[in-house]
Motif scaffolding. Structure first.
Motif, PDB file in Angstrom:
ATOM      1  N   VAL A  39      63.283  73.973 -32.382  1.00  0.00           N
ATOM      2  CA  VAL A  39      64.406  74.511 -31.619  1.00  0.00           C
ATOM      3  C   VAL A  39      64.061  75.803 -30.870  1.00  0.00           C
ATOM      4  O   VAL A  39      64.361  75.935 -29.679  1.00  0.00           O
ATOM      5  CB  VAL A  39      65.632  74.738 -32.542  1.00  0.00           C
ATOM      6  CG1 VAL A  39      66.761  75.395 -31.773  1.00  0.00           C
ATOM      7  CG2 VAL A  39      66.113  73.417 -33.131  1.00  0.00           C
ATOM      8  N   ALA A  40      63.420  76.746 -31.567  1.00  0.00           N
ATOM      9  CA  ALA A  40      63.250  78.080 -30.975  1.00  0.00           C
ATOM     10  C   ALA A  40      62.461  78.092 -29.656  1.00  0.00           C
ATOM     11  O   ALA A  40      62.924  78.702 -28.682  1.00  0.00           O
ATOM     12  CB  ALA A  40      62.611  79.023 -31.995  1.00  0.00           C
ATOM     13  N   PRO A  41      61.299  77.411 -29.563  1.00  0.00           N
ATOM     14  CA  PRO A  41      60.562  77.502 -28.284  1.00  0.00           C
ATOM     15  C   PRO A  41      61.357  76.900 -27.120  1.00  0.00           C
ATOM     16  O   PRO A  41      61.396  77.474 -26.027  1.00  0.00           O
ATOM     17  CB  PRO A  41      59.287  76.687 -28.525  1.00  0.00           C
ATOM     18  CG  PRO A  41      59.209  76.436 -29.973  1.00  0.00           C
ATOM     19  CD  PRO A  41      60.579  76.582 -30.546  1.00  0.00           C
ATOM     20  N   ALA A  42      62.018  75.767 -27.358  1.00  0.00           N
ATOM     21  CA  ALA A  42      62.780  75.121 -26.291  1.00  0.00           C
ATOM     22  C   ALA A  42      63.992  75.963 -25.916  1.00  0.00           C
ATOM     23  O   ALA A  42      64.333  76.098 -24.734  1.00  0.00           O
ATOM     24  CB  ALA A  42      63.219  73.723 -26.721  1.00  0.00           C
ATOM     25  N   ALA A  43      64.641  76.557 -26.925  1.00  0.00           N
ATOM     26  CA  ALA A  43      65.811  77.391 -26.640  1.00  0.00           C
ATOM     27  C   ALA A  43      65.383  78.606 -25.820  1.00  0.00           C
ATOM     28  O   ALA A  43      66.079  79.007 -24.868  1.00  0.00           O
ATOM     29  CB  ALA A  43      66.475  77.819 -27.944  1.00  0.00           C
ATOM     30  N   ALA A  44      64.220  79.185 -26.162  1.00  0.00           N
ATOM     31  CA  ALA A  44      63.716  80.338 -25.398  1.00  0.00           C
ATOM     32  C   ALA A  44      63.403  79.913 -23.962  1.00  0.00           C
ATOM     33  O   ALA A  44      63.792  80.584 -22.997  1.00  0.00           O
ATOM     34  CB  ALA A  44      62.475  80.903 -26.071  1.00  0.00           C
TER      35      ALA A  44
END
Lengths: 253, 282
Positions: free
Chosen positions: B207-212
Protein backbone atom coordinates in the motif's frame (compact mmCIF):
# COMPACT_ATOMS: atom_id res chain seq x y z
CA UNK A 1 -33.81 2.66 -45.71
CA UNK A 2 -34.21 -0.17 -43.22
CA UNK A 3 -34.25 0.66 -39.53
CA UNK A 4 -31.17 0.32 -37.34
CA UNK A 5 -33.37 -0.51 -34.37
CA UNK A 6 -36.90 -1.88 -34.49
CA UNK A 7 -38.79 -2.63 -31.28
CA UNK A 8 -42.26 -4.06 -31.18
CA UNK A 9 -44.32 -4.62 -28.02
CA UNK A 10 -41.01 -4.82 -26.17
CA UNK A 11 -40.96 -5.44 -22.42
CA UNK A 12 -37.76 -5.50 -20.39
CA UNK A 13 -37.41 -6.81 -16.84
CA UNK A 14 -34.64 -7.25 -14.26
CA UNK A 15 -34.43 -10.92 -13.35
CA UNK A 16 -37.85 -12.33 -12.56
CA UNK A 17 -39.40 -9.04 -11.44
CA UNK A 18 -42.24 -7.35 -13.34
CA UNK A 19 -41.09 -5.42 -16.41
CA UNK A 20 -39.41 -2.08 -15.66
CA UNK A 21 -40.47 -1.03 -19.13
CA UNK A 22 -43.25 -2.42 -21.33
CA UNK A 23 -45.20 -1.80 -24.51
CA UNK A 24 -42.31 -0.23 -26.39
CA UNK A 25 -42.64 0.00 -30.16
CA UNK A 26 -40.45 2.32 -32.18
CA UNK A 27 -37.89 2.32 -34.96
CA UNK A 28 -34.66 4.25 -35.37
CA UNK A 29 -33.56 4.94 -38.93
CA UNK A 30 -30.06 5.82 -40.11
CA UNK A 31 -29.44 9.54 -39.77
CA UNK A 32 -32.15 9.97 -37.18
CA UNK A 33 -31.89 11.53 -33.73
CA UNK A 34 -34.54 10.42 -31.27
CA UNK A 35 -34.98 11.97 -27.83
CA UNK A 36 -35.98 9.55 -25.09
CA UNK A 37 -37.99 11.46 -22.51
CA UNK A 38 -39.10 10.15 -19.16
CA UNK A 39 -38.77 10.66 -15.43
CA UNK A 40 -35.92 9.15 -13.42
CA UNK A 41 -36.70 5.46 -13.03
CA UNK A 42 -39.09 5.71 -15.98
CA UNK A 43 -37.18 3.16 -18.04
CA UNK A 44 -34.78 5.21 -20.19
CA UNK A 45 -31.71 3.41 -18.92
CA UNK A 46 -33.53 0.07 -18.96
CA UNK A 47 -34.21 0.59 -22.67
CA UNK A 48 -30.54 1.40 -23.27
CA UNK A 49 -29.44 -1.70 -21.40
CA UNK A 50 -31.73 -3.81 -23.57
CA UNK A 51 -30.25 -2.22 -26.70
CA UNK A 52 -26.75 -2.98 -25.41
CA UNK A 53 -27.72 -6.61 -24.92
CA UNK A 54 -27.29 -6.45 -21.14
CA UNK A 55 -30.97 -7.24 -20.57
CA UNK A 56 -32.99 -9.64 -22.70
CA UNK A 57 -36.51 -8.78 -23.80
CA UNK A 58 -39.08 -10.34 -21.46
CA UNK A 59 -41.68 -9.99 -24.20
CA UNK A 60 -41.93 -8.67 -27.75
CA UNK A 61 -39.13 -8.26 -30.24
CA UNK A 62 -36.09 -6.07 -30.53
CA UNK A 63 -34.28 -6.17 -33.87
CA UNK A 64 -30.87 -4.52 -34.14
CA UNK A 65 -29.38 -4.00 -37.58
CA UNK A 66 -26.30 -2.29 -36.22
CA UNK A 67 -23.94 -2.14 -33.29
CA UNK A 68 -25.04 -0.03 -30.32
CA UNK A 69 -22.56 1.77 -28.09
CA UNK A 70 -23.24 3.63 -24.89
CA UNK A 71 -22.08 7.15 -24.10
CA UNK A 72 -22.55 7.31 -20.32
CA UNK A 73 -22.87 10.42 -18.21
CA UNK A 74 -19.48 11.91 -17.55
CA UNK A 75 -20.09 12.17 -13.81
CA UNK A 76 -20.53 8.42 -13.57
CA UNK A 77 -16.82 7.96 -14.18
CA UNK A 78 -14.14 8.64 -11.61
CA UNK A 79 -12.59 11.97 -12.42
CA UNK A 80 -9.66 11.28 -10.08
CA UNK A 81 -8.72 8.16 -12.03
CA UNK A 82 -5.26 8.43 -13.60
CA UNK A 83 -6.21 7.98 -17.27
CA UNK A 84 -5.63 10.14 -20.33
CA UNK A 85 -8.29 11.01 -22.91
CA UNK A 86 -6.61 8.53 -25.28
CA UNK A 87 -6.75 5.78 -22.61
CA UNK A 88 -10.49 6.32 -22.23
CA UNK A 89 -11.04 6.08 -26.00
CA UNK A 90 -8.85 2.96 -26.13
CA UNK A 91 -11.22 1.30 -23.64
CA UNK A 92 -13.61 1.21 -26.61
CA UNK A 93 -11.32 -1.34 -28.28
CA UNK A 94 -11.80 -3.87 -25.45
CA UNK A 95 -14.90 -5.62 -26.90
CA UNK A 96 -13.84 -8.46 -29.11
CA UNK A 97 -10.26 -8.57 -27.86
CA UNK A 98 -9.06 -11.54 -25.82
CA UNK A 99 -8.31 -10.43 -22.27
CA UNK A 100 -4.58 -11.01 -22.50
CA UNK A 101 -4.23 -8.94 -25.70
CA UNK A 102 -3.15 -5.31 -25.57
CA UNK A 103 -4.48 -2.64 -27.97
CA UNK A 104 -2.80 -3.04 -31.35
CA UNK A 105 -1.20 -0.30 -33.40
CA UNK A 106 -4.39 -0.23 -35.49
CA UNK A 107 -6.45 0.19 -32.29
CA UNK A 108 -4.32 3.16 -31.28
CA UNK A 109 -4.64 4.72 -34.72
CA UNK A 110 -8.42 4.24 -34.61
CA UNK A 111 -8.57 5.82 -31.16
CA UNK A 112 -6.58 8.84 -32.31
CA UNK A 113 -8.79 9.16 -35.38
CA UNK A 114 -11.92 9.04 -33.18
CA UNK A 115 -10.47 11.77 -30.95
CA UNK A 116 -9.74 13.85 -34.03
CA UNK A 117 -13.32 13.23 -35.18
CA UNK A 118 -14.63 14.90 -32.01
CA UNK A 119 -12.07 17.71 -32.34
CA UNK A 120 -9.90 16.63 -29.45
CA UNK A 121 -6.78 15.39 -31.26
CA UNK A 122 -4.68 17.87 -29.30
CA UNK A 123 -6.03 16.65 -25.95
CA UNK A 124 -5.10 12.97 -26.37
CA UNK A 125 -2.48 13.08 -23.63
CA UNK A 126 -4.47 15.15 -21.16
CA UNK A 127 -5.73 13.59 -17.96
CA UNK A 128 -9.45 12.89 -18.44
CA UNK A 129 -10.45 14.51 -15.16
CA UNK A 130 -8.75 17.77 -16.16
CA UNK A 131 -10.88 18.20 -19.29
CA UNK A 132 -14.02 20.35 -19.32
CA UNK A 133 -17.44 18.70 -19.07
CA UNK A 134 -18.08 19.13 -22.79
CA UNK A 135 -14.68 17.73 -23.69
CA UNK A 136 -15.21 14.72 -21.42
CA UNK A 137 -18.55 14.04 -23.12
CA UNK A 138 -16.86 14.18 -26.52
CA UNK A 139 -14.13 11.78 -25.33
CA UNK A 140 -16.88 9.31 -24.38
CA UNK A 141 -18.46 9.81 -27.82
CA UNK A 142 -15.07 9.05 -29.38
CA UNK A 143 -14.99 5.87 -27.27
CA UNK A 144 -18.32 4.87 -28.84
CA UNK A 145 -17.07 5.76 -32.34
CA UNK A 146 -14.00 3.57 -31.94
CA UNK A 147 -16.41 0.66 -31.40
CA UNK A 148 -17.72 1.25 -34.95
CA UNK A 149 -21.14 1.92 -33.48
CA UNK A 150 -24.08 2.45 -35.82
CA UNK A 151 -26.26 3.54 -32.93
CA UNK A 152 -25.12 5.92 -30.18
CA UNK A 153 -26.97 5.80 -26.87
CA UNK A 154 -26.39 9.03 -24.96
CA UNK A 155 -27.45 9.38 -21.34
CA UNK A 156 -28.29 13.00 -20.60
CA UNK A 157 -25.27 14.32 -22.47
CA UNK A 158 -26.14 17.97 -21.98
CA UNK A 159 -26.38 17.90 -18.20
CA UNK A 160 -24.07 20.48 -16.68
CA UNK A 161 -22.79 21.87 -19.99
CA UNK A 162 -22.58 25.60 -20.65
CA UNK A 163 -24.38 26.97 -23.71
CA UNK A 164 -21.28 26.97 -25.93
CA UNK A 165 -20.33 23.38 -25.10
CA UNK A 166 -23.95 22.27 -25.51
CA UNK A 167 -24.20 23.90 -28.96
CA UNK A 168 -20.94 22.27 -29.98
CA UNK A 169 -22.13 18.86 -28.80
CA UNK A 170 -25.44 19.31 -30.58
CA UNK A 171 -23.63 20.12 -33.84
CA UNK A 172 -21.41 17.06 -33.40
CA UNK A 173 -24.43 14.79 -32.89
CA UNK A 174 -26.05 16.24 -36.02
CA UNK A 175 -22.86 15.50 -37.99
CA UNK A 176 -22.58 11.96 -36.67
CA UNK A 177 -26.22 11.31 -37.54
CA UNK A 178 -25.79 12.79 -41.03
CA UNK A 179 -23.11 10.16 -41.64
CA UNK A 180 -25.80 7.47 -41.32
CA UNK A 181 -25.72 6.70 -37.62
CA UNK A 182 -28.75 6.58 -35.39
CA UNK A 183 -28.66 8.57 -32.18
CA UNK A 184 -30.82 8.01 -29.09
CA UNK A 185 -30.58 10.77 -26.49
CA UNK A 186 -32.04 10.28 -23.02
CA UNK A 187 -32.84 13.75 -21.79
CA UNK A 188 -34.88 15.89 -19.44
CA UNK A 189 -34.64 18.93 -21.69
CA UNK A 190 -37.94 19.41 -23.51
CA UNK A 191 -36.75 22.36 -25.56
CA UNK A 192 -33.85 20.33 -26.86
CA UNK A 193 -36.10 17.33 -27.53
CA UNK A 194 -38.20 19.51 -29.80
CA UNK A 195 -35.20 19.95 -32.09
CA UNK A 196 -34.57 16.24 -32.63
CA UNK A 197 -36.26 14.22 -35.36
CA UNK A 198 -38.60 12.20 -33.17
CA UNK A 199 -39.32 11.72 -29.48
CA UNK A 200 -40.02 8.58 -27.47
CA UNK A 201 -41.82 9.20 -24.18
CA UNK A 202 -41.62 6.48 -21.52
CA UNK A 203 -42.80 6.09 -17.95
CA UNK A 204 -42.69 2.39 -17.12
CA UNK A 205 -44.35 1.86 -20.48
CA UNK A 206 -44.28 3.74 -23.76
CA UNK A 207 -46.49 6.82 -23.60
CA UNK A 208 -45.97 8.15 -27.11
CA UNK A 209 -43.64 8.08 -30.11
CA UNK A 210 -43.54 10.44 -33.07
CA UNK A 211 -42.34 13.77 -34.39
CA UNK A 212 -41.95 16.32 -31.57
CA UNK A 213 -44.54 18.86 -32.73
CA UNK A 214 -47.34 16.30 -32.84
CA UNK A 215 -46.17 14.20 -29.90
CA UNK A 216 -45.21 16.60 -27.12
CA UNK A 217 -48.72 17.54 -26.15
CA UNK A 218 -49.71 18.48 -22.64
CA UNK A 219 -51.51 15.16 -22.16
CA UNK A 220 -48.51 13.13 -23.28
CA UNK A 221 -46.17 15.10 -21.03
CA UNK A 222 -48.56 14.80 -18.09
CA UNK A 223 -48.66 11.02 -18.59
CA UNK A 224 -44.88 10.87 -18.98
CA UNK A 225 -43.95 12.98 -15.99
CA UNK A 226 -47.01 12.56 -13.77
CA UNK A 227 -47.84 15.73 -11.90
CA UNK A 228 -44.41 17.23 -12.26
CA UNK A 229 -45.30 19.22 -15.35
CA UNK A 230 -46.28 22.86 -15.60
CA UNK A 231 -47.48 24.83 -18.61
CA UNK A 232 -45.72 28.10 -19.21
CA UNK A 233 -47.30 30.84 -21.28
CA UNK A 234 -45.85 30.61 -24.80
CA UNK A 235 -44.10 33.41 -26.62
CA UNK A 236 -46.89 33.14 -29.16
CA UNK A 237 -50.35 32.14 -28.02
CA UNK A 238 -50.50 29.05 -30.24
CA UNK A 239 -47.51 27.25 -28.74
CA UNK A 240 -47.56 26.96 -24.98
CA UNK A 241 -44.31 25.85 -23.39
CA UNK A 242 -44.08 23.00 -20.98
CA UNK A 243 -41.50 22.58 -18.30
CA UNK A 244 -40.72 19.67 -16.05
CA UNK A 245 -40.44 20.11 -12.31
CA UNK A 246 -38.13 19.17 -10.82
CA UNK A 247 -35.50 17.56 -13.05
CA UNK A 248 -33.49 16.34 -10.06
CA UNK A 249 -31.10 13.42 -10.33
CA UNK A 250 -30.77 10.19 -8.52
CA UNK A 251 -29.62 6.76 -9.55
CA UNK A 252 -31.99 4.99 -11.83
CA UNK A 253 -31.78 1.41 -13.04
CA UNK B 1 32.23 5.16 0.89
CA UNK B 2 31.80 2.72 -1.97
CA UNK B 3 33.04 0.00 0.33
CA UNK B 4 30.38 0.93 2.89
CA UNK B 5 27.75 0.55 0.19
CA UNK B 6 28.94 -2.79 -1.17
CA UNK B 7 30.17 -4.40 2.04
CA UNK B 8 26.76 -5.51 3.35
CA UNK B 9 26.06 -7.38 0.14
CA UNK B 10 29.23 -9.42 0.19
CA UNK B 11 27.39 -12.19 2.02
CA UNK B 12 25.00 -14.60 0.32
CA UNK B 13 22.39 -13.96 3.00
CA UNK B 14 22.30 -10.26 2.21
CA UNK B 15 22.36 -10.90 -1.54
CA UNK B 16 19.28 -13.08 -1.26
CA UNK B 17 17.63 -10.48 0.96
CA UNK B 18 18.41 -7.84 -1.66
CA UNK B 19 16.78 -9.92 -4.41
CA UNK B 20 13.79 -10.54 -2.15
CA UNK B 21 13.21 -6.82 -1.40
CA UNK B 22 13.54 -5.95 -5.10
CA UNK B 23 11.00 -8.65 -5.93
CA UNK B 24 8.64 -7.26 -3.30
CA UNK B 25 9.13 -3.73 -4.63
CA UNK B 26 8.21 -4.88 -8.14
CA UNK B 27 5.06 -6.76 -7.11
CA UNK B 28 4.06 -4.32 -4.37
CA UNK B 29 4.57 -1.25 -6.56
CA UNK B 30 2.56 -2.45 -9.55
CA UNK B 31 -0.23 -4.35 -7.80
CA UNK B 32 -0.28 -1.71 -5.07
CA UNK B 33 -1.40 0.90 -7.60
CA UNK B 34 -4.51 -1.16 -8.35
CA UNK B 35 -5.05 -1.77 -4.62
CA UNK B 36 -4.90 1.96 -3.90
CA UNK B 37 -7.02 2.95 -6.93
CA UNK B 38 -9.55 0.22 -6.17
CA UNK B 39 -9.62 1.16 -2.47
CA UNK B 40 -8.75 -2.41 -1.55
CA UNK B 41 -6.19 -1.62 1.16
CA UNK B 42 -8.48 -2.83 3.92
CA UNK B 43 -9.17 -6.05 2.01
CA UNK B 44 -5.45 -6.65 1.57
CA UNK B 45 -4.82 -6.07 5.26
CA UNK B 46 -7.69 -8.39 6.19
CA UNK B 47 -6.27 -11.19 4.05
CA UNK B 48 -2.78 -10.68 5.43
CA UNK B 49 -3.86 -10.78 9.07
CA UNK B 50 -6.51 -13.43 8.61
CA UNK B 51 -4.00 -15.91 7.16
CA UNK B 52 -2.03 -16.01 10.44
CA UNK B 53 -3.44 -19.35 11.74
CA UNK B 54 -2.42 -20.99 8.47
CA UNK B 55 1.16 -19.81 8.88
CA UNK B 56 1.31 -20.96 12.51
CA UNK B 57 -0.11 -24.39 11.70
CA UNK B 58 2.46 -24.78 8.91
CA UNK B 59 5.26 -23.79 11.33
CA UNK B 60 3.98 -26.24 13.99
CA UNK B 61 3.60 -29.08 11.51
CA UNK B 62 6.89 -28.39 9.78
CA UNK B 63 5.16 -27.75 6.45
CA UNK B 64 6.33 -25.14 3.94
CA UNK B 65 5.12 -21.68 5.00
CA UNK B 66 3.89 -21.04 1.48
CA UNK B 67 1.48 -23.95 1.81
CA UNK B 68 0.21 -22.85 5.21
CA UNK B 69 -0.10 -19.30 3.97
CA UNK B 70 -2.11 -20.39 0.95
CA UNK B 71 -4.52 -22.42 3.08
CA UNK B 72 -4.72 -19.57 5.60
CA UNK B 73 -5.56 -17.04 2.89
CA UNK B 74 -8.27 -19.30 1.50
CA UNK B 75 -9.85 -19.61 4.95
CA UNK B 76 -9.48 -15.86 5.54
CA UNK B 77 -11.07 -15.03 2.17
CA UNK B 78 -14.02 -17.32 2.93
CA UNK B 79 -14.40 -15.86 6.43
CA UNK B 80 -14.27 -12.30 5.07
CA UNK B 81 -16.80 -13.11 2.34
CA UNK B 82 -19.12 -14.80 4.85
CA UNK B 83 -18.75 -11.98 7.38
CA UNK B 84 -19.80 -9.56 4.68
CA UNK B 85 -23.03 -11.53 4.18
CA UNK B 86 -23.96 -12.40 7.76
CA UNK B 87 -25.88 -9.70 9.56
CA UNK B 88 -26.14 -7.57 6.48
CA UNK B 89 -28.04 -4.40 7.14
CA UNK B 90 -27.62 -4.45 10.90
CA UNK B 91 -23.85 -4.64 11.16
CA UNK B 92 -21.63 -2.67 8.81
CA UNK B 93 -19.63 -4.81 6.39
CA UNK B 94 -16.32 -3.43 7.66
CA UNK B 95 -17.29 -4.23 11.25
CA UNK B 96 -18.19 -7.82 10.37
CA UNK B 97 -14.91 -8.25 8.49
CA UNK B 98 -12.96 -6.76 11.41
CA UNK B 99 -14.55 -9.26 13.81
CA UNK B 100 -13.77 -12.19 11.47
CA UNK B 101 -10.16 -11.12 10.94
CA UNK B 102 -9.53 -10.45 14.64
CA UNK B 103 -10.96 -13.88 15.46
CA UNK B 104 -8.62 -15.56 12.98
CA UNK B 105 -5.64 -13.54 14.19
CA UNK B 106 -6.46 -14.40 17.81
CA UNK B 107 -6.70 -18.07 16.89
CA UNK B 108 -3.28 -17.83 15.27
CA UNK B 109 -1.84 -16.14 18.37
CA UNK B 110 -3.35 -18.86 20.59
CA UNK B 111 -1.66 -21.56 18.51
CA UNK B 112 1.57 -19.59 18.34
CA UNK B 113 1.81 -19.35 22.13
CA UNK B 114 1.38 -23.09 22.69
CA UNK B 115 4.30 -24.91 24.36
CA UNK B 116 5.00 -26.99 21.23
CA UNK B 117 5.62 -23.93 19.12
CA UNK B 118 9.15 -23.86 17.70
CA UNK B 119 11.25 -20.79 18.33
CA UNK B 120 11.19 -18.07 15.71
CA UNK B 121 7.44 -17.77 15.55
CA UNK B 122 7.88 -14.00 15.66
CA UNK B 123 9.33 -14.22 12.16
CA UNK B 124 5.79 -15.08 11.05
CA UNK B 125 4.61 -11.80 12.49
CA UNK B 126 7.47 -9.54 11.53
CA UNK B 127 9.06 -11.46 8.69
CA UNK B 128 12.59 -12.62 8.23
CA UNK B 129 13.89 -11.08 5.07
CA UNK B 130 17.46 -12.03 6.01
CA UNK B 131 16.39 -15.65 6.26
CA UNK B 132 15.29 -15.80 2.61
CA UNK B 133 16.47 -19.09 1.10
CA UNK B 134 17.14 -19.78 -2.56
CA UNK B 135 13.97 -21.90 -2.61
CA UNK B 136 11.96 -19.00 -1.13
CA UNK B 137 13.30 -16.75 -3.87
CA UNK B 138 12.39 -19.24 -6.54
CA UNK B 139 8.83 -19.74 -5.29
CA UNK B 140 8.40 -16.02 -4.67
CA UNK B 141 9.75 -15.22 -8.13
CA UNK B 142 7.32 -17.67 -9.73
CA UNK B 143 4.32 -16.21 -7.92
CA UNK B 144 5.49 -12.68 -8.65
CA UNK B 145 5.74 -13.53 -12.37
CA UNK B 146 2.15 -14.79 -12.31
CA UNK B 147 0.97 -11.56 -10.65
CA UNK B 148 2.86 -9.34 -13.09
CA UNK B 149 1.72 -11.29 -16.16
CA UNK B 150 -1.91 -11.19 -15.04
CA UNK B 151 -1.69 -7.45 -14.39
CA UNK B 152 -0.14 -6.90 -17.80
CA UNK B 153 -2.84 -8.92 -19.52
CA UNK B 154 -5.83 -7.61 -17.60
CA UNK B 155 -4.60 -4.01 -17.65
CA UNK B 156 -7.31 -2.60 -19.90
CA UNK B 157 -10.12 -4.39 -18.14
CA UNK B 158 -8.84 -3.24 -14.76
CA UNK B 159 -8.65 0.27 -16.15
CA UNK B 160 -12.20 0.17 -17.57
CA UNK B 161 -13.72 -1.15 -14.33
CA UNK B 162 -11.80 1.28 -12.14
CA UNK B 163 -12.72 4.21 -14.35
CA UNK B 164 -16.45 3.51 -14.59
CA UNK B 165 -17.92 0.25 -13.28
CA UNK B 166 -21.29 0.61 -15.08
CA UNK B 167 -19.71 1.83 -18.28
CA UNK B 168 -17.38 -1.19 -18.25
CA UNK B 169 -20.38 -3.48 -18.43
CA UNK B 170 -21.44 -1.80 -21.66
CA UNK B 171 -17.94 -2.58 -23.01
CA UNK B 172 -18.50 -6.27 -22.29
CA UNK B 173 -16.25 -6.25 -19.22
CA UNK B 174 -17.59 -8.26 -16.28
CA UNK B 175 -16.64 -6.20 -13.28
CA UNK B 176 -17.17 -9.06 -10.82
CA UNK B 177 -14.67 -11.21 -12.69
CA UNK B 178 -12.18 -8.35 -12.70
CA UNK B 179 -12.71 -7.80 -8.94
CA UNK B 180 -12.19 -11.51 -8.27
CA UNK B 181 -9.00 -11.52 -10.34
CA UNK B 182 -7.64 -8.51 -8.48
CA UNK B 183 -8.40 -10.03 -5.07
CA UNK B 184 -6.79 -13.30 -6.19
CA UNK B 185 -3.66 -11.41 -7.20
CA UNK B 186 -3.64 -9.56 -3.87
CA UNK B 187 -3.77 -12.96 -2.12
CA UNK B 188 -0.82 -14.19 -4.21
CA UNK B 189 1.15 -11.03 -3.49
CA UNK B 190 0.50 -11.34 0.24
CA UNK B 191 1.74 -14.91 0.02
CA UNK B 192 4.94 -13.76 -1.70
CA UNK B 193 5.57 -10.88 0.66
CA UNK B 194 4.66 -12.47 3.98
CA UNK B 195 7.90 -14.46 4.14
CA UNK B 196 10.00 -11.34 3.95
CA UNK B 197 7.92 -8.87 5.88
CA UNK B 198 5.71 -11.03 8.04
CA UNK B 199 2.07 -11.02 8.79
CA UNK B 200 1.92 -7.57 10.35
CA UNK B 201 4.16 -5.61 7.98
CA UNK B 202 3.25 -7.13 4.61
CA UNK B 203 0.57 -4.54 3.88
CA UNK B 204 3.17 -1.77 4.08
CA UNK B 205 4.84 -2.88 0.84
CA UNK B 206 1.50 -3.34 -0.94
CA UNK B 207 0.00 0.00 0.00
CA UNK B 208 2.56 2.60 1.08
CA UNK B 209 4.66 2.94 -2.13
CA UNK B 210 1.57 3.14 -4.37
CA UNK B 211 -0.18 5.56 -2.02
CA UNK B 212 2.94 7.77 -2.01
CA UNK B 213 3.22 7.61 -5.82
CA UNK B 214 -0.49 8.43 -6.16
CA UNK B 215 0.16 11.71 -4.38
CA UNK B 216 2.98 12.63 -6.72
CA UNK B 217 1.64 11.80 -10.19
CA UNK B 218 -1.64 11.81 -12.12
CA UNK B 219 -0.85 9.07 -14.63
CA UNK B 220 -0.83 5.32 -14.13
CA UNK B 221 2.46 4.33 -15.81
CA UNK B 222 4.57 6.90 -13.91
CA UNK B 223 2.66 6.01 -10.74
CA UNK B 224 3.63 2.36 -11.10
CA UNK B 225 7.24 3.17 -11.94
CA UNK B 226 7.50 5.56 -8.99
CA UNK B 227 5.88 3.06 -6.61
CA UNK B 228 8.35 0.34 -7.67
CA UNK B 229 11.25 2.78 -7.25
CA UNK B 230 10.09 3.90 -3.78
CA UNK B 231 9.58 0.29 -2.74
CA UNK B 232 13.07 -0.63 -3.95
CA UNK B 233 14.68 2.36 -2.22
CA UNK B 234 12.92 1.60 1.05
CA UNK B 235 13.83 -2.08 0.71
CA UNK B 236 17.52 -1.45 0.08
CA UNK B 237 17.59 1.35 2.65
CA UNK B 238 16.04 -0.97 5.20
CA UNK B 239 18.71 -3.57 4.58
CA UNK B 240 21.48 -0.98 5.10
CA UNK B 241 19.80 0.21 8.30
CA UNK B 242 19.52 -3.34 9.50
CA UNK B 243 23.19 -4.03 8.70
CA UNK B 244 24.74 -0.88 10.13
CA UNK B 245 22.30 -0.05 12.95
CA UNK B 246 21.53 -3.65 13.86
CA UNK B 247 17.77 -3.16 13.73
CA UNK B 248 15.21 -5.63 12.40
CA UNK B 249 15.24 -5.59 8.59
CA UNK B 250 11.50 -6.03 8.05
CA UNK B 251 10.63 -3.27 10.50
CA UNK B 252 13.25 -0.95 8.96
CA UNK B 253 11.80 -1.51 5.49
CA UNK B 254 8.22 -0.96 6.68
CA UNK B 255 9.34 2.17 8.55
CA UNK B 256 11.05 3.60 5.47
CA UNK B 257 8.00 2.81 3.32
CA UNK B 258 5.78 4.74 5.69
CA UNK B 259 8.35 7.57 5.82
CA UNK B 260 8.27 7.72 1.99
CA UNK B 261 4.49 8.04 2.13
CA UNK B 262 4.67 10.83 4.73
CA UNK B 263 7.29 12.67 2.66
CA UNK B 264 5.10 12.38 -0.44
CA UNK B 265 2.17 13.72 1.59
CA UNK B 266 4.29 16.70 2.66
CA UNK B 267 5.52 17.21 -0.90
CA UNK B 268 1.99 17.13 -2.29
CA UNK B 269 0.78 19.58 0.35
CA UNK B 270 3.70 21.96 -0.36
CA UNK B 271 3.06 21.81 -4.09
CA UNK B 272 -0.64 22.55 -3.70
CA UNK B 273 0.18 25.53 -1.45
CA UNK B 274 2.66 26.75 -4.09
CA UNK B 275 0.06 26.34 -6.83
CA UNK B 276 -2.50 28.17 -4.71
CA UNK B 277 -0.05 31.06 -4.20
CA UNK B 278 0.80 31.15 -7.91
CA UNK B 279 -2.91 31.22 -8.76
CA UNK B 280 -3.52 34.00 -6.24
CA UNK B 281 -0.57 36.00 -7.59
CA UNK B 282 -1.56 35.44 -11.22
Amino acid sequence: MSALVAASDLAVAYGGSPPALAGVGFDLRPGERIAVLGPNGGGKTTLFRALLGELRPARGTLVLAGRCASVPQTERSRLDFPVSALDVVLMGTIPGRAWWRRPSRADRAAARAALARVDLADRAGRTYGELSGGQRQRVLIARALVQDADVLLLDEPFTGLDATSAARLEALLAELASEGRGVLIATHDLEQARRWDRVLCVNGRQIAFGVPAATLTHDVLAATYGGAIVTLPGEDAGAPHHAILPPHHHHHH
Amino acid sequence: MLHALTEPFAQGLMQRALLEVLLLALVGGTLGCWIVLGELSYGAESLAHGMFPGLVVAALAGLPLLLGGAAGILVAALAVALAGQVGRGRIGRDDAVAVAVTTLFGLGALLALSPQTPVGIQSLLFGDVLGTSAADLLAGGGLAAVVLLALWGAHWRLLAVGFDRNGARALGVRSLAVDALLLGLVALAVLVAVQGLGNLLVVAVLVAPAAAARLLTHRLAPMMALAVLLGALAGVGGLYLSYYASVAAGASIAGLLVAAYLLARLGAAASSIRKGRAAAAG
